[in-house]
Scaffold this active site. Structure first.
Site, PDB file in Angstrom:
ATOM      1  N   GLY A 177      -3.377  -3.856 -35.541  1.00  0.00           N
ATOM      2  CA  GLY A 177      -2.793  -3.096 -34.431  1.00  0.00           C
ATOM      3  C   GLY A 177      -1.669  -2.209 -34.911  1.00  0.00           C
ATOM      4  N   ALA A 178      -0.721  -2.799 -35.635  1.00  0.00           N
ATOM      5  CA  ALA A 178       0.440  -2.035 -36.103  1.00  0.00           C
ATOM      6  C   ALA A 178       0.015  -0.927 -37.060  1.00  0.00           C
ATOM      7  CB  ALA A 178       1.428  -2.980 -36.772  1.00  0.00           C
ATOM      8  N   GLY A 199     -17.751   2.393 -45.433  1.00  0.00           N
ATOM      9  CA  GLY A 199     -17.016   2.326 -46.693  1.00  0.00           C
ATOM     10  C   GLY A 199     -17.024   3.669 -47.406  1.00  0.00           C
ATOM     11  N   ASP A 220      -8.107   1.021 -40.553  1.00  0.00           N
ATOM     12  CA  ASP A 220      -6.994   1.310 -39.641  1.00  0.00           C
ATOM     13  C   ASP A 220      -6.622   2.792 -39.701  1.00  0.00           C
ATOM     14  OD1 ASP A 220      -6.966  -1.402 -39.042  1.00  0.00           O
ATOM     15  OD2 ASP A 220      -5.542  -1.850 -40.649  1.00  0.00           O
TER      16      ASP A 220
HETATM   17  O1  RIB Z   1      -6.793  -3.961 -41.806  1.00  0.00           O
HETATM   18  C1  RIB Z   1      -5.828  -4.416 -42.712  1.00  0.00           C
HETATM   19  C2  RIB Z   1      -4.950  -5.434 -42.039  1.00  0.00           C
HETATM   20  O2  RIB Z   1      -5.720  -6.565 -41.724  1.00  0.00           O
HETATM   21  C3  RIB Z   1      -3.812  -5.935 -42.889  1.00  0.00           C
HETATM   22  O3  RIB Z   1      -2.653  -5.169 -42.754  1.00  0.00           O
HETATM   23  C4  RIB Z   1      -3.659  -7.377 -42.420  1.00  0.00           C
HETATM   24  O4  RIB Z   1      -2.441  -7.641 -41.831  1.00  0.00           O
HETATM   25  C5  RIB Z   1      -4.839  -7.633 -41.500  1.00  0.00           C
HETATM   26  O5  RIB Z   1      -4.476  -7.563 -40.178  1.00  0.00           O
END
Ligand code: RIB
Length: 312
Positions: free
Chosen positions: A50-51, A230, A260
């Site tokens: 999330g972060a 990927g 992310d």
């Molecule tokens: O997608 C990578 C993240 O997966 C990492 O930062 C770790 O904290 C997990 O949540």
């Protein structure tokens, strides 16, 4: 063309996990009962799907709010401080005394591939009521982003509120160990090939794998699907078309957080008004650039770097 922005404030809200990442570079991943001697010192960085996605969307230039939970510990202090330093609004990040901040142990091999185990800690305490307390933020946002490192009840409540207010929902169904039977109310579903196989039983490498996966996920309610593949790129299926986007070849150093970066830039590009296929091209380029540097967040490119990489 995906319409996103009517009346919205061009903000992104993430309802998701906040972790501390402890990373060790290893010659190979340990199998059961094996001890592997890694290289040098471990690194401590900020993470959490999330972060990370919130920071990626902010790196792409969008105002971002995060709704989440950390422990009343030093890891939680550092996590909030880091998010604030990137300009993310943390007024809906609460402290959960009696629980630790989420922690991820990450192993990265010489190819840059990773193996991650997460102790959810405070992330597992996010409730539907926490989400309800941010209903105004969600209602006014252009997009709400979700992953599966928090309880499903909070995820489904977010989708319900977002749907009620016409806010676009983007769901990254990660990690693969968490499953959702159906995806109605999800405007963009963004699995990687492992999550897609877990969800559908179809390998992306099988004959017509991506197309079959996408058809199955759409049958289960996802309106549009961006399947990441990927180093090969991604396949995006919108209301109008299904397009394969090939990633530019690069030397991968660390693939942690590539998904992310993809999600954060996909959301930001959509909010900036790009059509979904163009937005996926941008997201794919951001993810490609991110794997050339170490870390899940320290590796993020800026919007301008991504545009330069795309030759725009
Ligand atoms: O997608 C990578 C993240 O997966 C990492 O930062 C770790 O904290 C997990 O949540």
């Amino acid at each position: 063309m995906t319409e996103i922005f009517g009346g919205a404030h061009m903000t992104i809200v993430v309802v998701g996990s906040i972790n501390t990442d402890l990373t060790i570079r290893v010659p190979h991943f340990a199998v059961a009962n094996e001890t592997v001697l890694g290289h040098g010192d471990f690194t401590t960085t900020q993470g959490g799907k999330g972060a990370n996605q919130a920071v990626a969307a902010a790196a792409a230039g969008l105002p971002v709010h995060i709704i989440g939970k950390v422990g009343a510990d030093a890891f939680g202090d550092a996590a909030i401080e880091d998010l604030r330093s990137t300009g993310i609004d943390c007024s809906h990040v609460t402290r959960e005394s009696g629980h630790a901040t989420g922690l991820a142990t990450i192993f990265v091999d010489p190819k840059g591939d990773n193996s991650i185990t997460v102790a959810p800690g405070a992330n597992a305490r996010i409730t539907p009521e926490d989400v309800q307390s941010a209903v105004k933020l969600i209602a006014e946002a252009s997009i709400v982003m979700l992953q599966l490192e928090i309880p499903l009840a909070a995820v489904t409540e977010t989708i319900r509120i977002a749907n009620q207010h016409g806010t676009i929902v983007m769901l990254d169904p990660a990690p693969a160990t968490m499953t959702m039977p159906e995806f109605s109310g999800v405007d963009f579903l963004t699995p990687n090939e492992i999550e897609a196989e877990t969800l559908t039983g179809i390998a992306a490498t099988a004959e017509n794998g991506p197309q079959r996966i996408i058809a199955e996920l759409r049958k289960r309610g996802a309106r549009q699907v961006a399947l990441t593949l990927g180093g090969m790129g991604c396949c995006i299926s919108t209301d109008e078309e299904t397009t394969f986007i090939q990633a530019q070849p690069v030397q991968a150093v660390d693939t942690t957080g590539a998904g992310d970066a993809f999600n954060g830039f996909l959301a930001a590009a959509l909010v900036k008004g790009l059509a979904a296929t163009k937005a996926a091209e941008t997201a794919c380029a951001a993810a490609t650039l991110s794997v050339t540097r170490a870390g899940a967040r320290t590796n993020l490119p800026t919007w301008d770097e991504v545009q330069a990489f795309l030759g725009a």
